[in-house]
Design an enzyme around this catalytic site. Structure first.
Site, PDB file in Angstrom:
ATOM      1  CG  ASP A 170     -56.322 -20.033  77.593  1.00 48.45           C
ATOM      2  OD1 ASP A 170     -56.569 -20.428  78.738  1.00 48.45           O
ATOM      3  OD2 ASP A 170     -56.051 -18.850  77.312  1.00 48.45           O
ATOM      4  CG  HIS A 179     -55.943 -15.589  78.675  1.00 46.34           C
ATOM      5  ND1 HIS A 179     -56.304 -16.829  79.149  1.00 46.34           N
ATOM      6  CD2 HIS A 179     -56.407 -14.696  79.584  1.00 46.34           C
ATOM      7  CE1 HIS A 179     -56.960 -16.686  80.293  1.00 46.34           C
ATOM      8  NE2 HIS A 179     -57.047 -15.393  80.568  1.00 46.34           N
TER       9      HIS A 179
HETATM   10  C1  UDX Z   1     -55.539 -11.046  83.114  1.00 48.13           C
HETATM   11  C2  UDX Z   1     -55.943 -11.208  84.577  1.00 48.13           C
HETATM   12  O1  UDX Z   1     -56.476 -10.030  85.112  1.00 48.13           O
HETATM   13  C3  UDX Z   1     -54.814 -11.706  85.378  1.00 48.13           C
HETATM   14  O2  UDX Z   1     -55.210 -11.817  86.738  1.00 48.13           O
HETATM   15  C4  UDX Z   1     -54.376 -13.037  84.854  1.00 48.13           C
HETATM   16  O3  UDX Z   1     -53.350 -13.536  85.667  1.00 48.13           O
HETATM   17  C5  UDX Z   1     -53.986 -12.908  83.397  1.00 48.13           C
HETATM   18  O4  UDX Z   1     -55.047 -12.321  82.659  1.00 48.13           O
HETATM   19  P1  UDX Z   1     -54.331  -8.578  83.150  1.00 48.13           P
HETATM   20  O5  UDX Z   1     -55.354  -8.089  84.094  1.00 48.13           O
HETATM   21  O6  UDX Z   1     -54.166  -7.827  81.920  1.00 48.13           O
HETATM   22  O7  UDX Z   1     -54.503 -10.130  82.814  1.00 48.13           O
HETATM   23  O8  UDX Z   1     -52.983  -8.531  84.018  1.00 48.13           O
HETATM   24  P2  UDX Z   1     -51.539  -9.114  83.833  1.00 48.13           P
HETATM   25  O9  UDX Z   1     -51.530 -10.590  83.880  1.00 48.13           O
HETATM   26  O10 UDX Z   1     -50.728  -8.441  84.853  1.00 48.13           O
HETATM   27  O11 UDX Z   1     -51.086  -8.670  82.361  1.00 48.13           O
HETATM   28  C6  UDX Z   1     -50.960  -7.353  81.969  1.00 48.13           C
HETATM   29  C7  UDX Z   1     -49.867  -7.266  80.909  1.00 48.13           C
HETATM   30  O12 UDX Z   1     -49.981  -6.006  80.268  1.00 48.13           O
HETATM   31  C8  UDX Z   1     -48.466  -7.371  81.493  1.00 48.13           C
HETATM   32  O13 UDX Z   1     -47.665  -8.205  80.675  1.00 48.13           O
HETATM   33  C9  UDX Z   1     -47.941  -5.949  81.431  1.00 48.13           C
HETATM   34  O14 UDX Z   1     -46.562  -5.825  81.166  1.00 48.13           O
HETATM   35  C10 UDX Z   1     -48.719  -5.362  80.273  1.00 48.13           C
HETATM   36  N1  UDX Z   1     -48.899  -3.914  80.477  1.00 48.13           N
HETATM   37  C11 UDX Z   1     -49.773  -3.439  81.410  1.00 48.13           C
HETATM   38  C12 UDX Z   1     -48.156  -3.053  79.682  1.00 48.13           C
HETATM   39  O15 UDX Z   1     -47.347  -3.486  78.859  1.00 48.13           O
HETATM   40  N2  UDX Z   1     -48.354  -1.712  79.871  1.00 48.13           N
HETATM   41  C13 UDX Z   1     -49.217  -1.184  80.762  1.00 48.13           C
HETATM   42  O16 UDX Z   1     -49.329   0.031  80.827  1.00 48.13           O
HETATM   43  C14 UDX Z   1     -49.951  -2.079  81.564  1.00 48.13           C
END
Ligand code: UDX
Length: 471
Positions: A118, A20
């Site tokens: 949010d 978020h």
């Molecule tokens: C959460 C929810 O799980 C997701 O479903 C929702 O849409 C947003 O909130 P998250 O699980 O962290 O988020 O997944 P995602 O939305 O894909 O965000 C992960 C972020 O971390 C991405 O911007 C990605 O670039 C970053 N990341 C991930 C890194 O920079 N490095 C990594 O090794 C892994």
């Protein structure tokens, strides 16, 4: 000579979680780059971790109209934030929202023009209204997921929820207009899998989503040309809808359109330090040969699935780069390479704790992305034109993976199955097959954030709307 006009002042209030804060900070940067004054409310815990990265600190310090407002989330800064911490922090933040908004609104030097909150913190709508400040909601999820949440009451009315049992999972859902040819019960947000409709979380997310319609407007990190059916349905309920994504790409596009702007950010607004050794490793791999594996910032995986995935990848014979966070395993402990796979992993694998994901996805050696289908990851992969092998865990991820496999046809969906034979077959299947569709979807996303594109124009409209609030 008259003094220059004071820019509108926007307070941005995200839920304190990586997925978020990451995208709301991008929104904040887009707005402040466009000349608006921003106060970004950040929890002390997240702020502390973000600012450990000098590049992030330097970025925001350089914007004259940007500042952070740090608040406590009610837990000590070094609390591990596991277990029930989410509700504790949530209830604490809820309890301090009124005095916090009152303090911000009362500051004579920075009158608040509007609040962007949010969309899962909709208790703020009434607080803002009582103070006479316009409030806009922002949801970090896809438009299709938002629309599926919005339709939960309709699906209950039609008897489609609760889902009867396993035999019903492949039944096509009719209660989500515009998406009848796409969604099966299996593809609904994971909260729809509960058997008891009085489940508090189902009630909570449904209420939050319906409440969004009470805000002055809704902003989504989405693209009209990618999620048209859901977006036009949402517009019938929330006409003031601004689709301005993909935010990470939109930010780069705006920054590069102005010669005086700072360089585009090289990485997401990550709470972890990226291990750049994986880029050197990628540099040594042949073009389009590597599967990048990452399940986002919060998912945890059980040891059985972890081992199945690892065997499947090794058996596929493909090279792979895998992000195993220190807290990736549900059972705790390090996500060590299974003993019998050490040699094969050393030969063609690379494992890091956190990667510079956007850069990795754009690397020429990366052919495909094995992902949990978090919305940020999905959009980053779309823009990079990389096909996805989806293995969704929870929340909106079930919907996103279906978009990938059936709406855009840029990947495969492994939903609900984690078996080494399937992983091997799909890892091979995702390589190379989706190039044309991937290029088309990437083009649509990039055009939307170019000057004159839909997301570009929608952001301009949003800024005009905010400027008009001052009269
Ligand atoms: C959460 C929810 O799980 C997701 O479903 C929702 O849409 C947003 O909130 P998250 O699980 O962290 O988020 O997944 P995602 O939305 O894909 O965000 C992960 C972020 O971390 C991405 O911007 C990605 O670039 C970053 N990341 C991930 C890194 O920079 N490095 C990594 O090794 C892994």
């Amino acid at each position: 000579m008259d003094p220059p006009p004071v820019p509108p002042h926007i307070v941005i209030f995200p839920l304190a979680a990586q997925g978020h804060v990451n995208s709301m900070l991008k929104l904040a940067e887009l707005l402040t780059f466009s000349g608006l004054r921003i106060t970004f409310i950040n929890s002390e815990h997240i702020h502390h971790r973000l600012l450990q990265h000098a590049d992030i600190q330097a970025r925001f310090v350089a914007y004259p109209y940007f500042r952070f407002k740090i608040i406590s989330d009610g837990l000590p800064i070094d609390h591990p934030r596991t277990g029930n911490h989410f509700m504790t922090a949530f209830n604490y933040v809820k309890s301090i929202t009124k005095p916090l908004f009152e303090e911000l609104v009362a500051a004579p030097d920075r009158p608040v023009t509007c609040i962007i909150v949010d969309g899962i913190l909709t208790f703020t709508i009434d607080v803002a209204r009582d103070l006479g400040v316009p409030i806009i909601a922002f949801r970090t999820i896809s438009a299709s997921s938002f629309w599926a949440y919005f339709c939960i009451p309709r699906m209950i009315e039609k008897g489609e929820l609760p889902i009867k049992g396993d035999e019903d999972m492949d039944h096509i859902v009719t209660g989500v207009p515009g998406m009848q040819d796409i969604l099966r019960c299996r593809d609904l947000p994971s909260v729809c899998r509960v058997s008891d409709l009085s489940d508090w979380f189902l009630q909570y997310v449904t209420t939050q989503t319906l409440q969004t319609a009470r805000a002055r407007a809704l902003i989504l990190n989405s693209v009209d040309q990618l999620e048209g059916p859901a977006i036009s349905q949402i517009r019938t309920h929330i006409p003031n809808l601004y689709t301005i994504g993909p935010l990470h790409s939109h930010l780069k596009s705006r920054l590069s359109s102005s010669p005086s702007s700072p360089p585009p950010p090289s990485a997401s607004n990550s709470l972890w330090e990226a291990d750049r050794s994986c880029i050197s490793w990628l540099d040594e791999q042949p073009p389009k040969s590597v599967i990048y594996v990452s399940f986002g910032s919060v998912t945890t995986i059980n040891r059985h699935d972890f081992t199945e995935l690892w065997h499947g990848l090794v058996n596929s014979g493909r090279r792979f780069l895998w992000v195993v966070r220190p807290d990736s395993l549900a059972e705790g402990g390090p996500g060590a390479v299974p003993e019998e796979l050490r040699e094969a992993t050393a030969e063609r694998g690379c494992v890091v704790g956190w990667a510079p994901q956007e850069e990795v996805l754009h690397h020429g050696a990366v052919a495909a992305f094995l992902t949990h289908s978090g919305w940020n990851s999905t959009l980053e992969s779309v823009v990079a034109g990389k096909p996805m092998l989806c293995w969704p865990f929870f929340a909106d991820q079930q919907v996103n993976s279906r978009l990938v496999s059936h709406a855009w046809k840029v990947g495969l969906d492994m939903k609900d199955v984690c078996d080494r034979v399937v992983v091997e077959r799909m890892a091979n299947g995702v390589m190379g097959e989706f190039a044309a569709a991937g290029a088309d979807v990437a083009r649509r996303a990039r055009e939307a954030v170019s000057e004159g594109g839909s997301s570009w124009d929608n952001l301009d409209r949003l800024i005009e709307d905010i400027r008009s609030m001052r009269t």
